[in-house]
Design a protein around this motif. Structure first.
Motif, PDB file in Angstrom:
ATOM      1  N   ARG A 109       0.812  -1.214   0.000  1.00 19.11           N
ATOM      2  CA  ARG A 109       0.000   0.000   0.000  1.00 19.11           C
ATOM      3  C   ARG A 109       0.852   1.273   0.000  1.00 19.11           C
ATOM      4  NH1 ARG A 109      -4.892  -2.217   0.265  1.00 19.11           N
ATOM      5  NH2 ARG A 109      -5.386  -3.807   1.820  1.00 19.11           N
ATOM      6  N   GLY A 110       1.898   1.246  -0.803  1.00 20.02           N
ATOM      7  CA  GLY A 110       2.724   2.431  -0.930  1.00 20.02           C
ATOM      8  C   GLY A 110       4.091   2.088  -1.485  1.00 20.02           C
ATOM      9  N   CYS A 111       4.699   3.031  -2.191  1.00 17.29           N
ATOM     10  CA  CYS A 111       6.055   2.843  -2.697  1.00 17.29           C
ATOM     11  C   CYS A 111       7.054   3.202  -1.585  1.00 17.29           C
ATOM     12  CB  CYS A 111       6.267   3.702  -3.938  1.00 17.29           C
ATOM     13  SG  CYS A 111       6.206   5.481  -3.615  1.00 17.29           S
ATOM     14  N   PRO A 112       8.350   2.959  -1.773  1.00 14.87           N
ATOM     15  CA  PRO A 112       9.317   3.248  -0.706  1.00 14.87           C
ATOM     16  C   PRO A 112       9.297   4.696  -0.225  1.00 14.87           C
ATOM     17  CG  PRO A 112      10.312   1.870  -2.379  1.00 14.87           C
ATOM     18  CD  PRO A 112       8.974   2.261  -2.910  1.00 14.87           C
ATOM     19  N   SER A 237      15.750   3.399  -3.559  1.00 13.06           N
ATOM     20  CA  SER A 237      16.109   1.988  -3.520  1.00 13.06           C
ATOM     21  C   SER A 237      17.519   1.829  -2.963  1.00 13.06           C
ATOM     22  CB  SER A 237      15.983   1.357  -4.912  1.00 13.06           C
ATOM     23  OG  SER A 237      16.577   2.179  -5.894  1.00 13.06           O
ATOM     24  N   GLY A 238      18.522   2.242  -3.736  1.00 14.56           N
ATOM     25  CA  GLY A 238      19.888   2.186  -3.229  1.00 14.56           C
ATOM     26  C   GLY A 238      20.111   3.032  -1.986  1.00 14.56           C
ATOM     27  N   PRO A 239      19.618   4.283  -1.949  1.00 17.55           N
ATOM     28  CA  PRO A 239      19.834   5.110  -0.758  1.00 17.55           C
ATOM     29  C   PRO A 239      19.265   4.531   0.532  1.00 17.55           C
ATOM     30  CG  PRO A 239      19.260   6.498  -2.608  1.00 17.55           C
ATOM     31  CD  PRO A 239      19.110   5.080  -3.077  1.00 17.55           C
ATOM     32  N   SER A 240      18.118   3.862   0.459  1.00 19.56           N
ATOM     33  CA  SER A 240      17.558   3.263   1.672  1.00 19.56           C
ATOM     34  C   SER A 240      18.491   2.199   2.228  1.00 19.56           C
ATOM     35  CB  SER A 240      16.185   2.654   1.372  1.00 19.56           C
ATOM     36  OG  SER A 240      15.251   3.649   1.024  1.00 19.56           O
ATOM     37  N   ALA A 241      19.006   1.352   1.326  1.00 25.71           N
ATOM     38  CA  ALA A 241      19.938   0.313   1.762  1.00 25.71           C
ATOM     39  C   ALA A 241      21.243   0.928   2.262  1.00 25.71           C
ATOM     40  CB  ALA A 241      20.197  -0.655   0.611  1.00 25.71           C
ATOM     41  N   ASP A 242      21.758   1.925   1.550  1.00 21.98           N
ATOM     42  CA  ASP A 242      23.022   2.550   1.950  1.00 21.98           C
ATOM     43  C   ASP A 242      22.892   3.286   3.274  1.00 21.98           C
ATOM     44  OD1 ASP A 242      24.154   1.609  -0.366  1.00 21.98           O
ATOM     45  OD2 ASP A 242      23.951   3.490  -1.464  1.00 21.98           O
ATOM     46  N   GLY A 300      11.717  -4.334  -2.811  1.00 21.34           N
ATOM     47  CA  GLY A 300      13.167  -4.287  -2.663  1.00 21.34           C
ATOM     48  C   GLY A 300      13.877  -4.963  -3.818  1.00 21.34           C
ATOM     49  N   PHE A 301      13.395  -6.150  -4.192  1.00 22.15           N
ATOM     50  CA  PHE A 301      14.003  -6.861  -5.318  1.00 22.15           C
ATOM     51  C   PHE A 301      13.672  -6.163  -6.633  1.00 22.15           C
ATOM     52  CE2 PHE A 301      13.714  -9.978  -8.750  1.00 22.15           C
ATOM     53  CZ  PHE A 301      15.016 -10.486  -8.739  1.00 22.15           C
ATOM     54  N   GLY A 302      12.418  -5.761  -6.798  1.00 23.24           N
ATOM     55  CA  GLY A 302      11.999  -5.139  -8.045  1.00 23.24           C
ATOM     56  C   GLY A 302      12.722  -3.845  -8.329  1.00 23.24           C
ATOM     57  N   ALA A 303      12.906  -3.010  -7.299  1.00 26.82           N
ATOM     58  CA  ALA A 303      13.572  -1.720  -7.489  1.00 26.82           C
ATOM     59  C   ALA A 303      15.018  -1.903  -7.931  1.00 26.82           C
ATOM     60  CB  ALA A 303      13.507  -0.904  -6.207  1.00 26.82           C
ATOM     61  N   CYS A 309      13.137   2.948  -7.990  1.00 23.52           N
ATOM     62  CA  CYS A 309      11.756   2.828  -7.524  1.00 23.52           C
ATOM     63  C   CYS A 309      10.864   3.768  -8.324  1.00 23.52           C
ATOM     64  CB  CYS A 309      11.692   3.166  -6.032  1.00 23.52           C
ATOM     65  SG  CYS A 309      12.267   4.845  -5.652  1.00 23.52           S
ATOM     66  N   THR A 310       9.665   4.011  -7.826  1.00 20.94           N
ATOM     67  CA  THR A 310       8.746   4.916  -8.530  1.00 20.94           C
ATOM     68  C   THR A 310       9.286   6.338  -8.614  1.00 20.94           C
ATOM     69  OG1 THR A 310       7.576   5.198  -6.425  1.00 20.94           O
ATOM     70  CG2 THR A 310       6.648   3.627  -7.993  1.00 20.94           C
ATOM     71  N   ILE A 311      10.109   6.732  -7.645  1.00 22.13           N
ATOM     72  CA  ILE A 311      10.755   8.040  -7.713  1.00 22.13           C
ATOM     73  C   ILE A 311      12.040   7.945  -8.535  1.00 22.13           C
ATOM     74  CG2 ILE A 311      11.895   9.854  -6.397  1.00 22.13           C
ATOM     75  CD1 ILE A 311       8.918   9.950  -6.124  1.00 22.13           C
ATOM     76  N   GLY A 312      12.904   6.998  -8.189  1.00 24.77           N
ATOM     77  CA  GLY A 312      14.200   6.899  -8.841  1.00 24.77           C
ATOM     78  C   GLY A 312      14.115   6.630 -10.329  1.00 24.77           C
ATOM     79  N   ALA A 313      13.336   5.619 -10.711  1.00 22.53           N
ATOM     80  CA  ALA A 313      13.166   5.312 -12.131  1.00 22.53           C
ATOM     81  C   ALA A 313      12.018   6.117 -12.719  1.00 22.53           C
ATOM     82  CB  ALA A 313      12.916   3.809 -12.312  1.00 22.53           C
ATOM     83  N   GLY A 314      10.903   6.178 -11.974  1.00 21.14           N
ATOM     84  CA  GLY A 314       9.687   6.756 -12.532  1.00 21.14           C
ATOM     85  C   GLY A 314       9.735   8.252 -12.740  1.00 21.14           C
ATOM     86  N   VAL A 315      10.257   8.998 -11.771  1.00 21.80           N
ATOM     87  CA  VAL A 315      10.264  10.459 -11.873  1.00 21.80           C
ATOM     88  C   VAL A 315      11.669  10.968 -12.217  1.00 21.80           C
ATOM     89  CG1 VAL A 315       9.749  12.618 -10.701  1.00 21.80           C
ATOM     90  CG2 VAL A 315       8.331  10.613 -10.257  1.00 21.80           C
ATOM     91  N   THR A 316      12.668  10.601 -11.420  1.00 22.50           N
ATOM     92  CA  THR A 316      14.028  11.055 -11.687  1.00 22.50           C
ATOM     93  C   THR A 316      14.536  10.521 -13.026  1.00 22.50           C
ATOM     94  OG1 THR A 316      14.563  11.283  -9.335  1.00 22.50           O
ATOM     95  CG2 THR A 316      16.400  11.005 -10.854  1.00 22.50           C
TER      96      THR A 316
END
Length: 363
Positions: A109-112, A237-242, A300-303, A309-316
């Motif tokens: 129910r939400g993106c990262p 995606s990467g920043p959350s893990a880092d 996590g796997f999909g991003a 993610c929806t921000i990293g790939a989708g918007v940025t």
């Protein structure tokens, strides 16, 4: 004080982290106030509606497009140096990762980015789901799931740099700005019909503007910093893990991403506190918990497979007109819409499962 003086006083890593803080604060406040969420927009479309969620998403996307392409056209940003256009792209990763991510965002129910914002306001479901997302993203990047990610991404890798869609179709650079204007007009038309408030539209634009801030600051730093500074912008995606590893281990260096994630949470918390929206929220039961956490793991796997993610790939990424970014974004939309249809069955969401409705007051 100019940028060179700031870099000299702080050093390169700290200056990059400060850039992440500035972009993150704008994103956190804007996303909390506008309730920006691609998952909610995809659900609206799957259920045959073009409502307030779609209006906010389109306005965010168009704002990012307009500012990013405008900066590139004016010479204040060179998008060819971004990772989206400077390195080869993977179409198989964009499709597979995007579809998996789309299913996961409906389950969770939400993106990262949305989970980070909700977690900052006291949503325990979002906090735990966000942690699972970060752990699985790290496992997919460098851990036990990396061979599976590499297999999916390596099935169809393009030769040479990732194609720019504008150049591929022989369109002038100004067409990127025109496309952004078209999306903005469509967003405003939908917003008017859905009676979305002016303040929500303003903050929806702020989410897209935060992406432009990230581009402008990282590019400016790359021109004056002694150490290499990657030209990029917001992604989770990467920043959350880092960021998780930064706080769990020693020796990690500051960078744009390390400043970004805590600043988004801080901005969202401050916005919710000022509006009286801070509230502890827990689980509805074991079934709900399984759903959220499995969705977070899929995201996590999909991003990592899709490249963002929806921000990293989708918007940025989408704001650069990189081919794989647009393929990943479309795949996320399709995955989310199909998941809503076959998992939620077009039934109303359970009480409390979705963010509060957008204000319909004019102002």
């Amino acid at each position: 004080m100019d940028l060179i003086s700031i870099v000299e006083q702080l050093d390169d890593p700290a200056a990059a982290a400060l850039a992440g803080v500035l972009a993150g604060l704008v994103f956190g406040v804007s996303a909390e106030r506008s309730r920006f969420c691609l998952r909610a927009a995809a659900v609206e479309m799957a259920r045959g509606r073009l409502g307030p969620r779609m209006a906010v998403w389109l306005l965010t996307f168009s704002t990012a497009l307009l500012w990013t392409q405008g900066l590139h056209w004016s010479g204040m940003l060179d998008l060819s140096e971004s990772r989206w256009l400077a390195s080869p792209g993977t179409l198989s990763g964009a499709v597979i990762g995007g579809l998996v991510f789309g299913v996961g965002m409906v389950l969770a129910r939400g993106c990262p980015g949305r989970l980070l914002v909700l977690g900052a306001t006291g949503n325990l479901r979002a906090i735990l789901s966000g942690l699972v997302f970060a752990v699985v993203a790290q496992m997919s990047l460098r851990g036990i799931l990396s061979p599976l990610r590499e297999a999916a991404s390596g099935a169809w890798v393009m030769k040479g740099p990732n194609p720019n869609l504008l150049a591929t179709f022989g369109l002038p650079q100004e067409m990127g700005i025109a496309i952004g204007v078209a999306f903005a007009l469509l967003a405003l038309l939908i917003a008017r019909r859905a009676a979305v408030s002016h303040s929500v539209l303003l903050f929806g634009s702020g989410v897209g503007f935060a992406v432009a801030i990230g581009w402008a600051l990282t590019y400016a730093l790359s021109r004056v910093s002694f150490d290499p500074v990657p030209v990029g912008s917001l992604t989770f995606s990467g920043p959350s893990a880092d960021t998780l590893m930064f706080f769990l281990s020693s020796g990690s260096a500051l960078n744009f991403d390390i400043g970004l994630v805590p600043a988004v949470a801080t901005g969202a918390f401050a916005s919710a506190w000022a509006a009286g929206r801070l509230e502890w929220q827990g689980w509805d039961g074991a079934r709900s918990m399984r759903r959220y956490l499995s969705g977070a793991a899929l995201m996590g796997f999909g991003a990592m497979t899709a490249g963002g993610c929806t921000i990293g790939a989708g918007v940025t990424g989408g704001s650069t007109f990189a081919l794989t970014a647009w393929v990943a974004l479309i795949s996320m939309w399709l995955g989310g819409m199909v998941a809503d249809r076959f998992i939620d069955g077009l039934a109303p969401l359970p009480a409390g499962a979705s963010p509060a409705p957008l204000s319909t007051a004019r102002g």
